[in-house]
Design a protein around this motif. Structure first.
Motif, PDB file in Angstrom:
ATOM      1  N   MET A 112     -20.152  -4.743  14.788  1.00  0.00           N
ATOM      2  CA  MET A 112     -19.844  -5.113  16.158  1.00  0.00           C
ATOM      3  C   MET A 112     -20.410  -4.055  17.106  1.00  0.00           C
ATOM      4  O   MET A 112     -20.268  -2.859  16.871  1.00  0.00           O
ATOM      5  N   VAL A 113     -21.008  -4.505  18.155  1.00  0.00           N
ATOM      6  CA  VAL A 113     -21.607  -3.607  19.147  1.00  0.00           C
ATOM      7  C   VAL A 113     -20.531  -3.136  20.127  1.00  0.00           C
ATOM      8  O   VAL A 113     -19.721  -3.930  20.603  1.00  0.00           O
ATOM      9  N   LYS A 114     -20.536  -1.853  20.405  1.00  0.00           N
ATOM     10  CA  LYS A 114     -19.653  -1.259  21.414  1.00  0.00           C
ATOM     11  C   LYS A 114     -20.532  -0.601  22.472  1.00  0.00           C
ATOM     12  O   LYS A 114     -21.536   0.037  22.151  1.00  0.00           O
ATOM     13  N   TYR A 115     -20.139  -0.753  23.710  1.00  0.00           N
ATOM     14  CA  TYR A 115     -20.867  -0.146  24.825  1.00  0.00           C
ATOM     15  C   TYR A 115     -20.092   1.066  25.314  1.00  0.00           C
ATOM     16  O   TYR A 115     -18.875   1.022  25.441  1.00  0.00           O
ATOM     17  N   LYS A 116     -20.823   2.135  25.582  1.00  0.00           N
ATOM     18  CA  LYS A 116     -20.217   3.393  26.020  1.00  0.00           C
ATOM     19  C   LYS A 116     -20.970   3.933  27.228  1.00  0.00           C
ATOM     20  O   LYS A 116     -22.191   3.804  27.313  1.00  0.00           O
ATOM     21  N   VAL A 117     -20.223   4.560  28.122  1.00  0.00           N
ATOM     22  CA  VAL A 117     -20.827   5.203  29.287  1.00  0.00           C
ATOM     23  C   VAL A 117     -21.462   6.510  28.834  1.00  0.00           C
ATOM     24  O   VAL A 117     -20.889   7.239  28.026  1.00  0.00           O
ATOM     25  N   MET A 118     -22.626   6.800  29.364  1.00  0.00           N
ATOM     26  CA  MET A 118     -23.268   8.089  29.083  1.00  0.00           C
ATOM     27  C   MET A 118     -23.565   8.781  30.411  1.00  0.00           C
ATOM     28  O   MET A 118     -23.988   8.154  31.374  1.00  0.00           O
ATOM     29  N   LYS A 119     -23.282  10.061  30.439  1.00  0.00           N
ATOM     30  CA  LYS A 119     -23.524  10.888  31.623  1.00  0.00           C
ATOM     31  C   LYS A 119     -24.864  11.584  31.455  1.00  0.00           C
ATOM     32  O   LYS A 119     -25.158  12.110  30.382  1.00  0.00           O
ATOM     33  N   GLU A 120     -25.658  11.564  32.509  1.00  0.00           N
ATOM     34  CA  GLU A 120     -26.990  12.155  32.450  1.00  0.00           C
ATOM     35  C   GLU A 120     -27.224  13.071  33.644  1.00  0.00           C
ATOM     36  O   GLU A 120     -26.721  12.815  34.734  1.00  0.00           O
ATOM     37  N   ARG A 121     -27.974  14.086  33.416  1.00  0.00           N
ATOM     38  CA  ARG A 121     -28.417  14.967  34.509  1.00  0.00           C
ATOM     39  C   ARG A 121     -29.909  14.706  34.661  1.00  0.00           C
ATOM     40  O   ARG A 121     -30.697  14.955  33.747  1.00  0.00           O
ATOM     41  N   LEU A 122     -30.304  14.162  35.811  1.00  0.00           N
ATOM     42  CA  LEU A 122     -31.680  13.739  36.039  1.00  0.00           C
ATOM     43  C   LEU A 122     -32.285  14.464  37.234  1.00  0.00           C
ATOM     44  O   LEU A 122     -31.571  15.080  38.026  1.00  0.00           O
ATOM     45  N   ILE A 123     -33.588  14.359  37.364  1.00  0.00           N
ATOM     46  CA  ILE A 123     -34.323  14.958  38.479  1.00  0.00           C
ATOM     47  C   ILE A 123     -34.941  13.835  39.307  1.00  0.00           C
ATOM     48  O   ILE A 123     -35.641  12.969  38.765  1.00  0.00           O
TER      49      ILE A 123
ATOM     50  N   LYS B 146     -16.626   0.270  34.668  1.00  0.00           N
ATOM     51  CA  LYS B 146     -16.181  -1.127  34.798  1.00  0.00           C
ATOM     52  C   LYS B 146     -17.191  -2.078  34.163  1.00  0.00           C
ATOM     53  O   LYS B 146     -16.814  -3.039  33.496  1.00  0.00           O
ATOM     54  N   LEU B 147     -18.462  -1.820  34.378  1.00  0.00           N
ATOM     55  CA  LEU B 147     -19.496  -2.643  33.763  1.00  0.00           C
ATOM     56  C   LEU B 147     -19.428  -2.527  32.242  1.00  0.00           C
ATOM     57  O   LEU B 147     -19.517  -3.532  31.530  1.00  0.00           O
ATOM     58  N   CYS B 148     -19.254  -1.341  31.751  1.00  0.00           N
ATOM     59  CA  CYS B 148     -19.158  -1.095  30.318  1.00  0.00           C
ATOM     60  C   CYS B 148     -17.969  -1.856  29.718  1.00  0.00           C
ATOM     61  O   CYS B 148     -18.094  -2.499  28.665  1.00  0.00           O
ATOM     62  N   VAL B 149     -16.846  -1.820  30.377  1.00  0.00           N
ATOM     63  CA  VAL B 149     -15.648  -2.532  29.914  1.00  0.00           C
ATOM     64  C   VAL B 149     -15.922  -4.032  29.859  1.00  0.00           C
ATOM     65  O   VAL B 149     -15.556  -4.713  28.893  1.00  0.00           O
ATOM     66  N   GLN B 150     -16.585  -4.549  30.875  1.00  0.00           N
ATOM     67  CA  GLN B 150     -16.929  -5.978  30.899  1.00  0.00           C
ATOM     68  C   GLN B 150     -17.856  -6.343  29.746  1.00  0.00           C
ATOM     69  O   GLN B 150     -17.687  -7.371  29.107  1.00  0.00           O
ATOM     70  N   CYS B 151     -18.846  -5.499  29.493  1.00  0.00           N
ATOM     71  CA  CYS B 151     -19.782  -5.756  28.387  1.00  0.00           C
ATOM     72  C   CYS B 151     -19.037  -5.818  27.061  1.00  0.00           C
ATOM     73  O   CYS B 151     -19.310  -6.693  26.229  1.00  0.00           O
ATOM     74  N   ASN B 152     -18.085  -4.923  26.865  1.00  0.00           N
ATOM     75  CA  ASN B 152     -17.293  -4.930  25.631  1.00  0.00           C
ATOM     76  C   ASN B 152     -16.363  -6.135  25.566  1.00  0.00           C
ATOM     77  O   ASN B 152     -16.254  -6.794  24.530  1.00  0.00           O
ATOM     78  N   ARG B 153     -15.724  -6.441  26.667  1.00  0.00           N
ATOM     79  CA  ARG B 153     -14.779  -7.561  26.698  1.00  0.00           C
ATOM     80  C   ARG B 153     -15.481  -8.890  26.417  1.00  0.00           C
ATOM     81  O   ARG B 153     -14.973  -9.735  25.693  1.00  0.00           O
TER      82      ARG B 153
END
Length: 74
Positions: free
Chosen positions: A1-12, A48-55
């Motif tokens: 089963m696929v699970k979606y997770k939020v990832m934090k990134e530091r970008l330029i 919120k988007l991640c939760v929706q993708c999982n739901r």
């Protein structure tokens, strides 16, 4: 089963400034199978988007389209 997770990134940014952004990664059996970077700069909205993708049990095939639609509306 696929699970979606939020990832934090530091970008330029193009002007050389650093910023924090959030994306979503798709994980199946402990392995990352897809990701979309820099969806937004607000953790709560991307979460919120991640939760929706999982739901809704989103297929990873659609992750990029969903993220693109979300970014346009956000």
């Amino acid at each position: 089963m696929v699970k979606y997770k939020v990832m934090k990134e530091r970008l330029i940014s193009e002007d050389g400034r650093g910023y924090t952004a959030y994306g979503i990664k798709a994980v199946e059996n402990g392995c990352e199978i897809g990701r979309v970077s820099d969806i937004g700069c607000t953790y709560i909205l991307v979460r919120k988007l991640c939760v929706q993708c999982n739901r809704l049990k989103l297929s990873p095939v659609h992750l990029h389209d969903v993220a693109e639609d979300f970014a346009v509306k956000a």
